[in-house]
Design an enzyme around this catalytic site. Structure first.
Site, PDB file in Angstrom:
ATOM      1  N   TYR A 284       4.351 -44.953 -17.571  1.00  0.00           N
ATOM      2  CA  TYR A 284       3.590 -44.075 -18.462  1.00  0.00           C
ATOM      3  C   TYR A 284       2.151 -43.939 -17.960  1.00  0.00           C
ATOM      4  CZ  TYR A 284       1.256 -42.371 -22.662  1.00  0.00           C
ATOM      5  OH  TYR A 284       0.491 -41.632 -23.538  1.00  0.00           O
TER       6      TYR A 284
ATOM      7  N   TRP B 115       2.325 -49.855 -28.543  1.00  0.00           N
ATOM      8  CA  TRP B 115       2.741 -48.708 -27.748  1.00  0.00           C
ATOM      9  C   TRP B 115       4.042 -49.024 -27.020  1.00  0.00           C
ATOM     10  CZ3 TRP B 115       2.469 -43.901 -28.132  1.00  0.00           C
ATOM     11  CH2 TRP B 115       2.730 -43.045 -27.067  1.00  0.00           C
TER      12      TRP B 115
ATOM     13  N   GLU C   1       2.350 -40.658 -30.985  1.00  0.00           N
ATOM     14  CA  GLU C   1       1.089 -41.319 -31.345  1.00  0.00           C
ATOM     15  C   GLU C   1       1.043 -41.630 -32.843  1.00  0.00           C
ATOM     16  OE1 GLU C   1      -1.039 -42.673 -29.442  1.00  0.00           O
ATOM     17  OE2 GLU C   1      -0.721 -41.697 -27.518  1.00  0.00           O
TER      18      GLU C   1
END
Length: 183
Positions: free
Chosen positions: A21, A51, A43
Site C-alpha cells: 500500500y 489500518w 478511511e
C-alpha cells in the site's frame, strides 16, 4: 533504499501488507471516482481500528460494496444495509454502512454539478486541512478531522503521506504535481 519510519520499524509479517500500500497507493493521485469513493469508505471504516485491519479486508469490502460502484451503492435499499451489517468480511457498523450509502448519493450530486468527484476535489484545491474538514463535514457523513486528513493525504491532496527522506516520496512528487502546491 530509505522508507518512512513506520514501514522501516514494522515487524516482517506485517511489513509486506503495509509496504504494498505504502509503495504503490499511499499519496498517489486517484482520478477514478469509484476508486476515490473506495478510499473514502475505507478511511471511514478505519476510524477506531488499525489500518492493517482495513487492508486485510479490502477485497471483501470491494465484493460487499459492488467494487465501490457509486451508482450501485447509491441505489442500496434496506435489504442491502442488512446484508452489509451481516457481512463478517467488512466492518459491521451501522453508522459506517449508512455513511457509505449516503456518501455515494452525495458523490452523485457532486458529479452532476462538477462532472466528477475528482473534479470537485480539484475545484477546491488547495485548501488547508481545516478548510477541507469543514467542507467535508458539510458535504459527507462520518467525516471527522482525522478521516478527512487521512483520505486527502492518501490521494495526494494534503502532504504528509511520506517523509521527504522516503524513496517513495520522490515517486509521488513525479506523479503528483499537486504536492508541489501544498508541500
Amino acid at each position: 533504499m530509505s522508507y518512512c519510519s513506520a514501514i522501516e520499524n514494522m515487524v516482517e509479517d506485517k511489513k509486506a501488507l503495509h509496504k504494498a500500500y505504502h509503495d504503490k497507493l499511499y499519496g498517489f493521485p486517484i482520478y477514478d471516482d469509484n476508486e476515490l469513493f473506495c478510499r473514502l469508505v475505507l478511511e471511514i471504516n478505519q476510524a477506531g481500528l488499525s489500518w492493517e485491519t482495513i487492508l486485510k479486508k479490502e477485497s471483501t469490502f470491494r465484493k460487499a460494496y459492488d467494487n465501490f460502484n457509486i451508482d450501485l451503492v447509491a441505489a442500496y435499499a434496506e435489504v442491502d444495509r442488512e446484508r452489509l451489517l451481516g457481512d463478517a468480511g467488512i466492518i459491521r457498523n451501522r453508522l459506517k454502512v449508512n455513511a457509505a450509502i449516503e456518501n455515494a448519493r452525495a458523490i452523485q450530486q457532486l458529479q452532476k454539478e462538477y462532472g466528477s468527484f475528482e473534479k470537485w476535489l480539484a475545484h477546491h484545491h488547495p485548501k488547508s486541512k481545516e478548510e477541507w474538514v469543514k467542507l467535508f463535514k458539510k458535504t459527507f457523513k462520518f467525516t471527522g478531522g482525522e478521516i478527512v486528513n487521512e483520505f486527502l493525504m492518501s490521494i495526494g491532496y494534503l502532504p504528509g503521506a511520506h517523509s521527504p527522506t522516503c524513496e517513495i516520496y520522490k515517486n509521488v512528487l513525479k506523479t503528483n504535481p499537486m504536492w508541489l502546491k501544498t508541500a
